[in-house]
Motif scaffolding. Structure first.
Motif, PDB file in Angstrom:
ATOM      1  N   GLY A  88      15.084  20.172 126.173  1.00 22.65           N
ATOM      2  CA  GLY A  88      15.386  19.837 124.773  1.00 22.65           C
ATOM      3  C   GLY A  88      14.939  18.417 124.432  1.00 22.65           C
ATOM      4  O   GLY A  88      14.377  18.168 123.357  1.00 22.65           O
ATOM      5  N   THR A  89      15.155  17.501 125.388  1.00 17.41           N
ATOM      6  CA  THR A  89      14.735  16.108 125.187  1.00 17.41           C
ATOM      7  C   THR A  89      13.214  16.017 125.114  1.00 17.41           C
ATOM      8  O   THR A  89      12.665  15.288 124.286  1.00 17.41           O
ATOM      9  N   VAL A  90      12.534  16.793 125.969  1.00 20.03           N
ATOM     10  CA  VAL A  90      11.057  16.813 125.935  1.00 20.03           C
ATOM     11  C   VAL A  90      10.588  17.285 124.566  1.00 20.03           C
ATOM     12  O   VAL A  90       9.686  16.693 123.965  1.00 20.03           O
ATOM     13  N   ARG A  91      11.220  18.360 124.058  1.00 19.36           N
ATOM     14  CA  ARG A  91      10.844  18.888 122.741  1.00 19.36           C
ATOM     15  C   ARG A  91      11.087  17.851 121.633  1.00 19.36           C
ATOM     16  O   ARG A  91      10.298  17.720 120.703  1.00 19.36           O
ATOM     17  N   ASN A  92      12.200  17.094 121.761  1.00 23.25           N
ATOM     18  CA  ASN A  92      12.480  16.022 120.793  1.00 23.25           C
ATOM     19  C   ASN A  92      11.377  14.968 120.823  1.00 23.25           C
ATOM     20  O   ASN A  92      10.900  14.528 119.785  1.00 23.25           O
ATOM     21  N   TYR A  93      11.012  14.559 122.055  1.00 22.05           N
ATOM     22  CA  TYR A  93       9.931  13.575 122.209  1.00 22.05           C
ATOM     23  C   TYR A  93       8.655  14.095 121.539  1.00 22.05           C
ATOM     24  O   TYR A  93       7.978  13.377 120.820  1.00 22.05           O
ATOM     25  N   LEU A  94       8.359  15.366 121.805  1.00 20.88           N
ATOM     26  CA  LEU A  94       7.117  15.948 121.279  1.00 20.88           C
ATOM     27  C   LEU A  94       7.111  15.935 119.747  1.00 20.88           C
ATOM     28  O   LEU A  94       6.107  15.568 119.136  1.00 20.88           O
ATOM     29  N   SER A  95       8.244  16.300 119.122  1.00 14.61           N
ATOM     30  CA  SER A  95       8.250  16.326 117.651  1.00 14.61           C
ATOM     31  C   SER A  95       8.097  14.907 117.080  1.00 14.61           C
ATOM     32  O   SER A  95       7.429  14.697 116.074  1.00 14.61           O
TER      33      SER A  95
END
Length: 199
Positions: free
Chosen positions: A167-174
């Motif tokens: 989830g944190t990776v996805r946040n970083y990506l957005s």
């Protein structure tokens, strides 16, 4: 006599540059390299006054070679097609004494070499404008995420490698996509490359 090593992977251009500089009464080309690794070897061998270096070359880039030669006592001038602020920043950090573009007039090259030998630093004006106009918007952590994406890792693999949740990776990506003004991973990588921000 100003002793010069030239590093350029396009052989015709390498020959043309060498011939052009050899015509100058106060210059002598003592070595020609096809990549950054050869350039470093030739600089150690011939101990020239200045090394003229292309950036994108096989085996070792001109910027990697310039970083390796920092403090060696040989001045470095980057001569490239790429007016990218990231490349320019790296060249400055590597201690490059000059950064010219290949579409500069040929007489500018010899004049710039003499100026550098006189202790000046010579940079293409369009680069100076761009370098101060746009900085890399990503944090170190965001750069790390994008670097891993560029290496082909998926969300799960990045999470594992960075000890964070998917989830944190996805946040970083957005956040990365938003900051770079792009819509997907591929565009983000391409934009980052275009700017020369990948180390």
């Amino acid at each position: 006599m100003i002793r010069i090593v030239i590093a350029e992977d396009q052989r015709m251009l390498l020959g043309a540059l060498a011939s052009l500089l050899d015509l100058e009464e106060d210059m002598e080309v003592v070595g020609r390299a096809n990549n950054g690794e050869e350039a470093v070897k030739l600089v150690h061998l011939h101990k020239p006054d200045i090394c003229i270096m292309d950036i994108e070359m096989p085996i070792k880039s001109g910027l990697d070679a310039a970083e390796e030669l920092k403090g060696f006592g040989c001045r470095v001038m980057i001569l490239t097609t790429f007016a990218r602020s990231g490349y320019f920043e790296r060249a400055l950090k590597a201690g490059a004494n000059g950064y010219l573009l290949k579409d500069s007039p040929s007489e500018e090259l010899a004049t710039s070499i003499r100026s550098i030998m006189a202790g000046k630093r010579i940079f293409a004006s369009e680069l100076v404008d761009e370098a101060y106009g746009e900085e890399n918007p990503l944090t170190e952590r965001e750069k790390e995420v994008l670097g891993l994406i560029a290496d082909g890792l998926n969300t799960k693999e990045i999470a594992k490698k960075m000890y964070i949740t998917t989830g944190t990776v996805r946040n970083y990506l957005s956040v990365i996509l938003d900051k770079l003004g792009v819509t997907n991973r591929i565009e983000a990588i391409n934009r980052f490359k275009e700017k020369g921000w990948f180390k």
